[in-house]
Motif scaffolding. Structure first.
Motif, PDB file in Angstrom:
ATOM      1  N   ILE A  30       0.870  -1.180   0.000  1.00 41.50           N
ATOM      2  CA  ILE A  30       0.000   0.000   0.000  1.00 41.50           C
ATOM      3  C   ILE A  30       0.907   1.230   0.000  1.00 41.50           C
ATOM      4  N   THR A  31       0.366   2.389  -0.348  1.00 42.14           N
ATOM      5  CA  THR A  31       1.215   3.565  -0.543  1.00 42.14           C
ATOM      6  C   THR A  31       1.772   4.080   0.785  1.00 42.14           C
ATOM      7  N   SER A  32       2.831   4.867   0.678  1.00 38.71           N
ATOM      8  CA  SER A  32       3.401   5.482   1.879  1.00 38.71           C
ATOM      9  C   SER A  32       2.393   6.406   2.549  1.00 38.71           C
ATOM     10  N   ARG A  33       1.573   7.078   1.724  1.00 38.72           N
ATOM     11  CA  ARG A  33       0.538   7.954   2.285  1.00 38.72           C
ATOM     12  C   ARG A  33      -0.399   7.158   3.195  1.00 38.72           C
ATOM     13  N   GLU A  34      -0.781   5.952   2.713  1.00 41.33           N
ATOM     14  CA  GLU A  34      -1.681   5.101   3.503  1.00 41.33           C
ATOM     15  C   GLU A  34      -0.991   4.557   4.755  1.00 41.33           C
ATOM     16  N   LEU A  35       0.279   4.192   4.627  1.00 39.83           N
ATOM     17  CA  LEU A  35       1.028   3.716   5.797  1.00 39.83           C
ATOM     18  C   LEU A  35       1.120   4.827   6.837  1.00 39.83           C
ATOM     19  N   GLY A  36       1.374   6.049   6.357  1.00 42.13           N
ATOM     20  CA  GLY A  36       1.450   7.187   7.260  1.00 42.13           C
ATOM     21  C   GLY A  36       0.130   7.436   7.966  1.00 42.13           C
ATOM     22  N   ASP A  37      -0.940   7.268   7.220  1.00 41.02           N
ATOM     23  CA  ASP A  37      -2.263   7.467   7.779  1.00 41.02           C
ATOM     24  C   ASP A  37      -2.561   6.476   8.909  1.00 41.02           C
ATOM     25  N   LEU A  38      -2.157   5.229   8.741  1.00 42.18           N
ATOM     26  CA  LEU A  38      -2.337   4.224   9.796  1.00 42.18           C
ATOM     27  C   LEU A  38      -1.574   4.643  11.050  1.00 42.18           C
ATOM     28  N   ALA A  92       4.681   8.078  11.313  1.00 42.93           N
ATOM     29  CA  ALA A  92       3.791   8.743  10.349  1.00 42.93           C
ATOM     30  C   ALA A  92       4.580   9.780   9.560  1.00 42.93           C
ATOM     31  N   LEU A  93       5.406  10.553  10.284  1.00 41.96           N
ATOM     32  CA  LEU A  93       6.220  11.591   9.649  1.00 41.96           C
ATOM     33  C   LEU A  93       7.107  10.985   8.556  1.00 41.96           C
ATOM     34  N   ARG A  94       7.769   9.883   8.858  1.00 37.51           N
ATOM     35  CA  ARG A  94       8.669   9.255   7.876  1.00 37.51           C
ATOM     36  C   ARG A  94       7.898   8.753   6.657  1.00 37.51           C
ATOM     37  N   HIS A  95       6.754   8.139   6.886  1.00 36.31           N
ATOM     38  CA  HIS A  95       5.947   7.662   5.749  1.00 36.31           C
ATOM     39  C   HIS A  95       5.463   8.836   4.892  1.00 36.31           C
ATOM     40  N   PHE A  96       5.031   9.919   5.550  1.00 36.14           N
ATOM     41  CA  PHE A  96       4.535  11.080   4.788  1.00 36.14           C
ATOM     42  C   PHE A  96       5.653  11.731   3.977  1.00 36.14           C
ATOM     43  N   ARG A 146       8.210  10.169   2.735  1.00 33.98           N
ATOM     44  CA  ARG A 146       8.423   9.278   1.596  1.00 33.98           C
ATOM     45  C   ARG A 146       7.294   9.457   0.574  1.00 33.98           C
ATOM     46  N   ALA A 147       6.071   9.635   1.072  1.00 32.62           N
ATOM     47  CA  ALA A 147       4.925   9.831   0.170  1.00 32.62           C
ATOM     48  C   ALA A 147       5.131  11.073  -0.691  1.00 32.62           C
ATOM     49  N   LEU A 148       5.673  12.141  -0.085  1.00 35.47           N
ATOM     50  CA  LEU A 148       5.906  13.375  -0.841  1.00 35.47           C
ATOM     51  C   LEU A 148       6.949  13.160  -1.936  1.00 35.47           C
ATOM     52  N   GLN A 149       7.874  12.229  -1.691  1.00 39.06           N
ATOM     53  CA  GLN A 149       8.900  11.953  -2.712  1.00 39.06           C
ATOM     54  C   GLN A 149       8.421  10.968  -3.758  1.00 39.06           C
ATOM     55  N   GLU A 150       7.596   9.997  -3.351  1.00 40.39           N
ATOM     56  CA  GLU A 150       7.352   8.844  -4.237  1.00 40.39           C
ATOM     57  C   GLU A 150       5.914   8.657  -4.698  1.00 40.39           C
ATOM     58  N   ASP A 151       4.935   9.216  -3.971  1.00 44.57           N
ATOM     59  CA  ASP A 151       3.538   8.882  -4.272  1.00 44.57           C
ATOM     60  C   ASP A 151       2.872   9.773  -5.315  1.00 44.57           C
ATOM     61  N   ALA A 152       3.567  10.777  -5.831  1.00 48.68           N
ATOM     62  CA  ALA A 152       2.967  11.695  -6.818  1.00 48.68           C
ATOM     63  C   ALA A 152       1.624  12.246  -6.342  1.00 48.68           C
ATOM     64  N   LEU A 153       1.630  12.835  -5.159  1.00 53.32           N
ATOM     65  CA  LEU A 153       0.404  13.405  -4.602  1.00 53.32           C
ATOM     66  C   LEU A 153       0.066  14.708  -5.314  1.00 53.32           C
ATOM     67  N   VAL A 154      -1.232  14.985  -5.424  1.00 57.64           N
ATOM     68  CA  VAL A 154      -1.671  16.248  -6.025  1.00 57.64           C
ATOM     69  C   VAL A 154      -2.808  16.848  -5.194  1.00 57.64           C
ATOM     70  N   GLU A 166      -4.639  16.370  -1.268  1.00 53.44           N
ATOM     71  CA  GLU A 166      -3.840  15.363  -0.582  1.00 53.44           C
ATOM     72  C   GLU A 166      -2.387  15.825  -0.421  1.00 53.44           C
ATOM     73  N   LEU A 167      -1.869  16.477  -1.456  1.00 54.37           N
ATOM     74  CA  LEU A 167      -0.515  17.025  -1.382  1.00 54.37           C
ATOM     75  C   LEU A 167      -0.428  18.098  -0.295  1.00 54.37           C
ATOM     76  N   SER A 168      -1.418  19.004  -0.284  1.00 54.00           N
ATOM     77  CA  SER A 168      -1.412  20.095   0.697  1.00 54.00           C
ATOM     78  C   SER A 168      -1.513  19.560   2.119  1.00 54.00           C
ATOM     79  N   VAL A 169      -2.447  18.643   2.332  1.00 54.29           N
ATOM     80  CA  VAL A 169      -2.664  18.125   3.682  1.00 54.29           C
ATOM     81  C   VAL A 169      -1.441  17.328   4.151  1.00 54.29           C
ATOM     82  N   THR A 170      -0.860  16.524   3.263  1.00 56.35           N
ATOM     83  CA  THR A 170       0.306  15.722   3.645  1.00 56.35           C
ATOM     84  C   THR A 170       1.483  16.629   4.000  1.00 56.35           C
TER      85      THR A 170
END
Ligand SMILES: [Zn+2]
Length: 214
Positions: A108-116, A140-144, A146-154, A157-161
């Motif tokens: 599952i994505t880093s964003r989702e791991l961070g959310d857990l 959570a901080l570490r997953h988020f 990574r999400a900013l680097q790898e998950d292509a957030l827009v 979701e990008l703003s909140v992360t």
């Protein structure tokens, strides 16, 4: 509910929705009643198999695991130190931790791991488990990050992360770092009226971090 890993069938509390009366600055829902009731409501958003500790935020019948995933998950659950120590006591954060362990194997994505991990930290705060709250905030901080680097957030979701990276840094005592991330978060909202609430939050928390940094 039937566990997709071990096949164990068990009854479960329906996750459902809960009434909230606003959110704290790390988006933790404020839930009427005792903090322990709030912790329970949040905890019910993940399901954990009582036999093998497989856990996920999604309903089990929506999961379609491959043979390799099932094998990998069993392996990870068996070897996990926190599960070994805490599975008997069943603290409220355990399901989130197990879902994170299983989520890594399910990719599952880093964003989702961070959310857990973020939700685990909320439960810990409501139950005044301070050291565990910080542990999950850091994860959570570490997953988020990574999400900013790898998950292509827009968009939202990008703003909140980005904002949450700031807010988690602030809560962990990294006030200067927090300020930089609030600035980054502000750049992503670009005055979008749909996230005006986030702009207000960024302003308020930046002031707080500046005072704390001084
Ligand atoms: Zn199971």
């Amino acid at each position: 509910m039937v566990c997709p890993v071990c096949g164990h069938a068990f009854g479960t509390v329906h996750a459902g929705t809960y009434v909230t009366v606003g959110r704290e600055a790390d988006l933790c829902p404020k839930i009427p009643g005792r903090p322990s009731d709030g912790a329970r409501a949040i905890r019910n958003s993940v399901t954990m198999c009582p036999a093998c500790s497989f856990a996920a935020g999604e309903p089990f019948d929506e999961l379609d695991l491959t043979f390799d995933e099932r094998y990998g998950i069993e392996e990870r659950l068996r070897e996990d130190g926190l599960l070994k120590v805490f599975s008997r006591g069943q603290p409220s954060w355990l399901g989130f931790h197990a879902a994170e362990v299983c989520g890594k194997e399910r990719r599952i994505t880093s964003r989702e791991l961070g959310d857990l991990c973020l939700r685990a930290s909320w439960v810990c705060r409501k139950e005044k488990e301070r050291p565990f709250e910080s542990t999950f905030q850091l994860r959570a901080l570490r997953h988020f990050m990574r999400a900013l680097q790898e998950d292509a957030l827009v968009g939202r979701e990008l703003s909140v992360t980005t904002y949450l990276v700031g807010e988690l840094n602030r809560r962990l005592g990294n006030h200067r770092e927090a300020l930089n991330w609030y600035v980054n978060a502000g750049r992503t909202t670009e005055g979008d009226p749909r996230v005006a609430w986030l702009d207000r939050l960024i302003d308020r928390q930046s002031k707080l971090a500046r005072e704390q940094a001084a």
